[in-house]
Design a protein around this motif. Structure first.
Motif, PDB file in Angstrom:
ATOM      1  N   ARG A 151       1.065  -1.442  -0.010  1.00 48.87           N
ATOM      2  CA  ARG A 151      -0.055   0.352  -0.613  1.00 48.87           C
ATOM      3  C   ARG A 151       1.139   1.187   0.193  1.00 48.87           C
ATOM      4  O   ARG A 151       0.276   2.620  -0.338  1.00 48.87           O
ATOM      5  CB  ARG A 151      -1.238  -0.182   0.899  1.00 48.87           C
ATOM      6  CG  ARG A 151      -1.888  -1.251   0.595  1.00 48.87           C
ATOM      7  CD  ARG A 151      -2.727  -1.209   2.369  1.00 48.87           C
ATOM      8  NE  ARG A 151      -3.957  -2.425   2.458  1.00 48.87           N
ATOM      9  CZ  ARG A 151      -4.297  -2.844   3.569  1.00 48.87           C
ATOM     10  NH1 ARG A 151      -4.384  -2.206   4.475  1.00 48.87           N
ATOM     11  NH2 ARG A 151      -5.052  -3.756   3.486  1.00 48.87           N
ATOM     12  N   VAL A 152       1.929   1.576   0.914  1.00 52.75           N
ATOM     13  CA  VAL A 152       2.643   2.478   0.773  1.00 52.75           C
ATOM     14  C   VAL A 152       3.095   2.105  -0.581  1.00 52.75           C
ATOM     15  O   VAL A 152       3.957   4.021  -1.417  1.00 52.75           O
ATOM     16  CB  VAL A 152       3.979   1.917   1.960  1.00 52.75           C
ATOM     17  CG1 VAL A 152       4.802   3.547   1.409  1.00 52.75           C
ATOM     18  CG2 VAL A 152       2.756   2.291   3.613  1.00 52.75           C
ATOM     19  N   LYS A 153       3.950   1.350  -1.564  1.00 50.20           N
ATOM     20  CA  LYS A 153       4.117   1.169  -2.213  1.00 50.20           C
ATOM     21  C   LYS A 153       3.570   2.484  -3.317  1.00 50.20           C
ATOM     22  O   LYS A 153       3.892   3.138  -4.178  1.00 50.20           O
ATOM     23  CB  LYS A 153       4.825   0.069  -2.842  1.00 50.20           C
ATOM     24  CG  LYS A 153       5.833   0.389  -4.187  1.00 50.20           C
ATOM     25  CD  LYS A 153       5.814  -0.875  -4.915  1.00 50.20           C
ATOM     26  CE  LYS A 153       7.035  -1.133  -6.177  1.00 50.20           C
ATOM     27  NZ  LYS A 153       6.346  -0.252  -7.198  1.00 50.20           N
ATOM     28  N   LEU A 154       2.410   1.603  -3.166  1.00 47.39           N
ATOM     29  CA  LEU A 154       0.623   2.601  -4.282  1.00 47.39           C
ATOM     30  C   LEU A 154       1.139   3.943  -4.043  1.00 47.39           C
ATOM     31  O   LEU A 154       0.784   4.405  -4.680  1.00 47.39           O
ATOM     32  CB  LEU A 154       0.311   2.104  -4.178  1.00 47.39           C
ATOM     33  CG  LEU A 154      -0.569   0.315  -4.904  1.00 47.39           C
ATOM     34  CD1 LEU A 154      -1.790  -0.333  -4.300  1.00 47.39           C
ATOM     35  CD2 LEU A 154      -0.510   0.663  -6.009  1.00 47.39           C
ATOM     36  N   LEU A 155       1.318   4.174  -2.815  1.00 45.96           N
ATOM     37  CA  LEU A 155       1.390   5.775  -2.714  1.00 45.96           C
ATOM     38  C   LEU A 155       2.462   6.684  -3.083  1.00 45.96           C
ATOM     39  O   LEU A 155       2.000   7.358  -3.839  1.00 45.96           O
ATOM     40  CB  LEU A 155       1.008   5.596  -1.352  1.00 45.96           C
ATOM     41  CG  LEU A 155       0.973   7.016  -0.541  1.00 45.96           C
ATOM     42  CD1 LEU A 155      -0.330   8.375  -0.911  1.00 45.96           C
ATOM     43  CD2 LEU A 155       1.034   7.376   1.651  1.00 45.96           C
ATOM     44  N   ARG A 156       3.216   5.883  -2.874  1.00 44.74           N
ATOM     45  CA  ARG A 156       4.751   6.598  -3.473  1.00 44.74           C
ATOM     46  C   ARG A 156       5.049   6.593  -4.917  1.00 44.74           C
ATOM     47  O   ARG A 156       4.944   7.864  -4.836  1.00 44.74           O
ATOM     48  CB  ARG A 156       5.947   6.032  -3.024  1.00 44.74           C
ATOM     49  CG  ARG A 156       6.319   5.773  -1.915  1.00 44.74           C
ATOM     50  CD  ARG A 156       7.324   4.572  -0.768  1.00 44.74           C
ATOM     51  NE  ARG A 156       8.292   4.799  -2.456  1.00 44.74           N
ATOM     52  CZ  ARG A 156       8.892   3.324  -1.882  1.00 44.74           C
ATOM     53  NH1 ARG A 156       8.520   2.243  -1.349  1.00 44.74           N
ATOM     54  NH2 ARG A 156      10.198   3.178  -3.687  1.00 44.74           N
ATOM     55  N   ASP A 157       3.986   5.606  -4.963  1.00 48.50           N
ATOM     56  CA  ASP A 157       4.018   5.709  -6.956  1.00 48.50           C
ATOM     57  C   ASP A 157       3.483   7.150  -7.301  1.00 48.50           C
ATOM     58  O   ASP A 157       3.260   7.799  -8.459  1.00 48.50           O
ATOM     59  CB  ASP A 157       3.667   4.468  -7.880  1.00 48.50           C
ATOM     60  CG  ASP A 157       5.273   3.327  -7.460  1.00 48.50           C
ATOM     61  OD1 ASP A 157       5.799   3.600  -6.855  1.00 48.50           O
ATOM     62  OD2 ASP A 157       4.430   2.031  -7.769  1.00 48.50           O
ATOM     63  N   ALA A 158       2.313   6.464  -6.326  1.00 50.16           N
ATOM     64  CA  ALA A 158       1.392   7.752  -6.828  1.00 50.16           C
ATOM     65  C   ALA A 158       1.392   9.225  -6.971  1.00 50.16           C
ATOM     66  O   ALA A 158       1.588  10.182  -8.092  1.00 50.16           O
ATOM     67  CB  ALA A 158      -0.183   8.017  -5.787  1.00 50.16           C
ATOM     68  N   LEU A 159       2.673   9.837  -5.586  1.00 50.34           N
ATOM     69  CA  LEU A 159       3.061  11.170  -5.125  1.00 50.34           C
ATOM     70  C   LEU A 159       4.405  10.849  -6.210  1.00 50.34           C
ATOM     71  O   LEU A 159       4.348  12.250  -6.319  1.00 50.34           O
ATOM     72  CB  LEU A 159       3.164  11.310  -4.212  1.00 50.34           C
ATOM     73  CG  LEU A 159       2.421  10.776  -2.963  1.00 50.34           C
ATOM     74  CD1 LEU A 159       3.587  10.894  -1.161  1.00 50.34           C
ATOM     75  CD2 LEU A 159       2.208  12.559  -3.261  1.00 50.34           C
ATOM     76  N   ALA A 160       4.985  10.008  -6.979  1.00 46.55           N
ATOM     77  CA  ALA A 160       5.679  10.459  -8.370  1.00 46.55           C
ATOM     78  C   ALA A 160       5.303  10.870  -9.657  1.00 46.55           C
ATOM     79  O   ALA A 160       5.458  11.652  -9.836  1.00 46.55           O
ATOM     80  CB  ALA A 160       6.495   9.403  -7.448  1.00 46.55           C
ATOM     81  N   VAL A 161       3.637  11.114  -9.551  1.00 44.54           N
ATOM     82  CA  VAL A 161       3.321  11.460 -11.082  1.00 44.54           C
ATOM     83  C   VAL A 161       2.132  12.438 -10.443  1.00 44.54           C
ATOM     84  O   VAL A 161       1.657  13.153 -11.600  1.00 44.54           O
ATOM     85  CB  VAL A 161       2.816   9.832 -11.621  1.00 44.54           C
ATOM     86  CG1 VAL A 161       4.219   9.428 -11.844  1.00 44.54           C
ATOM     87  CG2 VAL A 161       1.386   9.764 -10.941  1.00 44.54           C
ATOM     88  N   MET A 162       0.990  12.409  -9.608  1.00 43.96           N
ATOM     89  CA  MET A 162       0.090  12.612  -9.205  1.00 43.96           C
ATOM     90  C   MET A 162       0.651  14.301  -8.433  1.00 43.96           C
ATOM     91  O   MET A 162       0.909  14.142  -7.609  1.00 43.96           O
ATOM     92  CB  MET A 162      -0.681  12.663  -9.067  1.00 43.96           C
ATOM     93  CG  MET A 162      -1.001  11.157  -9.874  1.00 43.96           C
ATOM     94  SD  MET A 162      -2.263   9.822  -8.909  1.00 43.96           S
ATOM     95  CE  MET A 162      -3.577  10.542  -8.869  1.00 43.96           C
ATOM     96  N   GLY A 163      -0.925  15.264  -8.112  1.00 40.46           N
ATOM     97  CA  GLY A 163       0.035  16.285  -7.338  1.00 40.46           C
ATOM     98  C   GLY A 163      -0.512  15.705  -6.348  1.00 40.46           C
ATOM     99  O   GLY A 163      -1.809  14.570  -5.715  1.00 40.46           O
ATOM    100  N   MET A 164      -0.566  16.791  -4.893  1.00 35.24           N
ATOM    101  CA  MET A 164      -1.304  16.001  -3.671  1.00 35.24           C
ATOM    102  C   MET A 164      -2.871  16.052  -3.715  1.00 35.24           C
ATOM    103  O   MET A 164      -3.341  14.563  -3.174  1.00 35.24           O
ATOM    104  CB  MET A 164      -0.902  17.759  -2.114  1.00 35.24           C
ATOM    105  CG  MET A 164       0.869  17.210  -2.123  1.00 35.24           C
ATOM    106  SD  MET A 164       1.471  15.032  -1.805  1.00 35.24           S
ATOM    107  CE  MET A 164       0.793  15.441   0.148  1.00 35.24           C
ATOM    108  N   GLU A 165      -3.541  16.858  -4.861  1.00 37.25           N
ATOM    109  CA  GLU A 165      -4.723  17.328  -4.048  1.00 37.25           C
ATOM    110  C   GLU A 165      -5.356  15.428  -5.012  1.00 37.25           C
ATOM    111  O   GLU A 165      -6.620  15.520  -4.753  1.00 37.25           O
ATOM    112  CB  GLU A 165      -5.526  18.450  -4.366  1.00 37.25           C
ATOM    113  CG  GLU A 165      -6.982  18.543  -4.778  1.00 37.25           C
ATOM    114  CD  GLU A 165      -6.927  19.856  -4.729  1.00 37.25           C
ATOM    115  OE1 GLU A 165      -8.167  19.815  -4.926  1.00 37.25           O
ATOM    116  OE2 GLU A 165      -6.609  20.636  -5.417  1.00 37.25           O
ATOM    117  N   GLN A 166      -4.867  15.508  -6.273  1.00 38.48           N
ATOM    118  CA  GLN A 166      -5.127  14.402  -6.650  1.00 38.48           C
ATOM    119  C   GLN A 166      -4.917  13.125  -6.687  1.00 38.48           C
ATOM    120  O   GLN A 166      -5.660  11.917  -5.985  1.00 38.48           O
ATOM    121  CB  GLN A 166      -4.274  14.818  -7.938  1.00 38.48           C
ATOM    122  CG  GLN A 166      -4.213  15.245  -9.189  1.00 38.48           C
ATOM    123  CD  GLN A 166      -4.183  14.818 -10.397  1.00 38.48           C
ATOM    124  OE1 GLN A 166      -2.555  15.353  -9.905  1.00 38.48           O
ATOM    125  NE2 GLN A 166      -4.464  14.600 -11.395  1.00 38.48           N
TER     126      GLN A 166
END
Length: 289
Positions: A151-166
């Motif tokens: 789950r943390v990896k999914l979150l890190r991957d999302a943070l790498a390509v998306m903004g905080m609001e997204q």
């Protein structure tokens, strides 16, 4: 699911900026150090508000409590793109700088929740001399469980390509990491607004760097045990981030005081604050005699 923290400080508490040799940090402080001072260090995606419900009972028992936002957490500033200031040793040195300012000659007790426990452990291993005790709250011996790593990896991957609001919008639609306390949003608009505001204020670089730490932390229990510092391992009765038998084993290896809070999960400080405060006070009182 863990209850979200309240964001309203109790009567007698004050929010202010703690000026240190390593910058300013946002804190909430309450009480006077009749018996000692407690520094409270939050976990991944958390903040000083996670400890709000503990301030009053600790003050009534004679303890000054100081809850702090770490570098890049909520109301403490930090770079949003550069991960280097969030290396674990850097965060540990921030904590030691905070201790030098908070210390007032009274016994100084350190409490770290989850990721905050591992940062606290790193600080103690750098310099144990300021501390009268260490409490590891829902914080395990090494990396987080496999399911939480995913789950943390999914979150890190999302943070790498998306903004905080997204990313905030996305994690409402999935099961987030246990430490990403966005639960209980149906309990009131204020909770939802506060949690969203806190999330948006966090540095994405801090979240990416500390998320990586949670997934790769080595077992340093033997190093900590060798210090002989009085230690308390406290958790809820259920924890998906570090299973309870793992925390039991760590406590045995540390020869630590062990407390399990009934009807609590990964955040006993918000799930069962009265029982958690009582357990903490009992441990510290035993040390102060």
């Amino acid at each position: 699911m863990s209850r979200p923290p309240t964001f309203t400080p109790p009567p007698g508490a004050r929010a202010h900026r703690l000026r240190t040799s390593r910058g300013e940090f946002a804190v909430i402080e309450a009480g006077t150090p009749v018996k000692g001072t407690v520094l409270l260090v939050p976990g991944f995606t958390g903040s000083k508000e996670d400890f709000i419900a503990l301030h009053e009972p600790l003050a009534e028992a004679g303890y000054r409590s100081v809850a702090v936002d770490g570098r890049g957490q909520y109301e403490s500033e930090g770079p949003r793109d550069d991960e280097s200031p969030y290396a674990q040793e850097e965060l540990a040195r921030d904590l030691l700088a905070q201790v030098r300012v908070v210390g007032d000659g009274a016994p100084l007790h350190l409490l770290g929740h989850s990721l905050g426990g591992q940062i606290s452990r790193a600080a103690v291993l750098l310099d144990p001399s300021p501390f009268a005790s260490l409490t590891l709250m829902a914080s395990g011996p090494a990396q987080i469980s496999e399911s939480q790593q995913q789950r943390v990896k999914l979150l890190r991957d999302a943070l790498a390509v998306m903004g905080m609001e997204q990313v905030w919008d996305a994690i409402q639609a999935m099961e987030p990491p246990e430490e990403t306390d966005t639960g209980g949003l149906d309990e009131g608009l204020d909770d939802s607004a506060d949690l969203r505001r806190r999330w948006l204020a966090h540095s994405p670089a801090q979240l990416i760097a500390t998320g990586r730490q949670l997934c790769a932390e080595p077992d340093r229990v033997a190093e900590l045990a060798a210090l002989g510092l009085p230690t308390h391992v406290l958790s809820g009765e259920r924890d998906d981030t570090w299973p309870i038998p793992l925390l039991d084993d760590m406590a045995a290896r540390l020869q630590a005081h062990r407390t399990v809070i009934a009807a609590a999960e990964h955040s006993p400080n918000t799930d069962q604050p009265k029982a958690t405060a009582s357990a903490l006070i009992g441990f510290w009182d035993q040390l102060t005699g």
